[in-house]
Design a protein around this motif. Structure first.
Motif, PDB file in Angstrom:
ATOM      1  N   GLN A 103       0.877  -1.298   0.100  1.00 26.64           N
ATOM      2  CA  GLN A 103      -0.041   0.080   0.010  1.00 26.64           C
ATOM      3  C   GLN A 103       0.931   1.307   0.055  1.00 26.64           C
ATOM      4  O   GLN A 103       1.659   1.568   1.020  1.00 26.64           O
ATOM      5  CB  GLN A 103      -1.124  -0.016   1.276  1.00 26.64           C
ATOM      6  N   HIS A 104       0.835   1.829  -1.157  1.00 22.79           N
ATOM      7  CA  HIS A 104       1.516   3.337  -1.205  1.00 22.79           C
ATOM      8  C   HIS A 104       0.655   4.321  -0.412  1.00 22.79           C
ATOM      9  O   HIS A 104      -0.449   4.086  -0.453  1.00 22.79           O
ATOM     10  CB  HIS A 104       1.834   3.810  -2.700  1.00 22.79           C
ATOM     11  N   ALA A 105       1.294   5.308   0.123  1.00 21.73           N
ATOM     12  CA  ALA A 105       0.621   6.284   0.746  1.00 21.73           C
ATOM     13  C   ALA A 105      -0.484   7.031   0.256  1.00 21.73           C
ATOM     14  O   ALA A 105      -0.307   7.303  -1.072  1.00 21.73           O
ATOM     15  CB  ALA A 105       1.662   7.274   1.324  1.00 21.73           C
ATOM     16  N   GLY A 106      -1.670   6.926   0.589  1.00 24.36           N
ATOM     17  CA  GLY A 106      -2.623   7.604  -0.044  1.00 24.36           C
ATOM     18  C   GLY A 106      -3.544   6.764  -0.908  1.00 24.36           C
ATOM     19  O   GLY A 106      -4.506   7.079  -2.092  1.00 24.36           O
ATOM     20  N   GLU A 107      -2.977   5.385  -1.418  1.00 24.37           N
ATOM     21  CA  GLU A 107      -3.631   4.494  -2.331  1.00 24.37           C
ATOM     22  C   GLU A 107      -4.220   3.290  -1.985  1.00 24.37           C
ATOM     23  O   GLU A 107      -4.107   3.192  -0.494  1.00 24.37           O
ATOM     24  CB  GLU A 107      -2.207   4.257  -3.388  1.00 24.37           C
ATOM     25  N   ALA A 108      -4.613   2.359  -2.669  1.00 29.36           N
ATOM     26  CA  ALA A 108      -5.361   1.151  -2.406  1.00 29.36           C
ATOM     27  C   ALA A 108      -4.240   0.182  -1.964  1.00 29.36           C
ATOM     28  O   ALA A 108      -3.094   0.136  -2.485  1.00 29.36           O
ATOM     29  CB  ALA A 108      -6.277   0.753  -3.647  1.00 29.36           C
ATOM     30  N   PRO A 109      -4.480  -0.693  -1.268  1.00 25.01           N
ATOM     31  CA  PRO A 109      -3.733  -1.859  -1.071  1.00 25.01           C
ATOM     32  C   PRO A 109      -3.746  -2.795  -2.361  1.00 25.01           C
ATOM     33  O   PRO A 109      -4.701  -2.879  -2.981  1.00 25.01           O
ATOM     34  CB  PRO A 109      -4.359  -2.802   0.130  1.00 25.01           C
TER      35      PRO A 109
END
Lengths: 109, 115
Positions: A37-43
């Motif tokens: 999971q990148h910051a602010g994004e979907a797993p």
């Protein structure tokens, strides 16, 4: 109770190798997932292990030992874009996903 | 649109407001989920729908009300929330199989702030 443990944060250097560990205590076991999971994004799905051993997918590998209640995610040839949180989740006997709190991986140049 | 989409991406609301979060999946899946993600905590499963029927409600306060009108759409209706409800709300979908092993695909989430 059910519990998934993984380190809160890890730091590694670009180009190096890092191993993120996950230990679990659950009521039954029907497989273990790793998500990125990148910051602010979907797993996003990385891997699924249900049998003991190592599964390799390019630069990422995932290992499982059911007898030890243990898994690790191995990332090779680290790139800056690998900076993200890595979530471990176990499917228990009721096919419920039990999630760890995630490991934040910081890659330094 | 592909995958799982969520709107809005960000939401600020007062404790007396009523708002709704929307999720849509374009993967042909038959199961949808709402999760709450708070900083440094595991994902908390809130609701599960299989074939549009709610199958899980993990002791979620009644100020959260889910709605699943069809297998592609999922809503989370919010009213009289508390500041501690501020979090990232993630929607996911999967293809429920009889043997239970199914990969969940997530939307980008709605970042909710309750003032």
């Amino acid at each position: 109770g059910q519990n998934i443990d993984q380190p809160t944060e890890m730091t590694a250097t670009e180009g190096a190798i890092v191993q993120i560990n996950c230990t679990y205590q659950t009521s039954g076991f029907n497989g273990l997932f790793w998500y990125q999971q990148h910051a602010g994004e979907a797993p996003t799905f990385l891997s699924y292990n249900v049998l003991d051993g190592l599964e390799e997918k390019g630069r990422f590998s995932s290992f499982l030992s059911r007898s030890k209640g243990y898994s690790y995610l191995l990332l090779k040839e680290l790139q800056m874009k690998d900076s993200a949180s890595y979530l471990c989740a176990v499917l228990d006997s009721n096919y419920q996903l039990i999630w760890g709190a995630g490991t934040k991986l910081i890659i330094k140049p | 649109e592909t995958g799982v989409t969520q709107t809005p991406r960000h939401l600020v609301m007062g404790m007396t407001n009523k708002k709704s979060l929307k999720c849509e999946q374009h993967l042909g899946h038959n199961a949808m989920y709402w999760y709450k993600q708070s900083a440094k905590k595991p994902l908390e499963l809130m609701f599960v729908y299989n074939f549009k029927e709610q199958t899980e409600n993990n002791s979620v306060p009644s100020r959260f009300s889910p709605e699943c009108p069809n297998s592609s759409h999922l809503f989370l209706h919010l009213h009289t929330l508390q500041p501690e409800d501020s979090a990232l709300y993630l929607c996911a979908s999967s293809q429920a199989e009889s043997w239970g092993r199914e990969t969940q695909y997530f939307g980008p989430g709605t970042r909710l702030l309750v003032l």
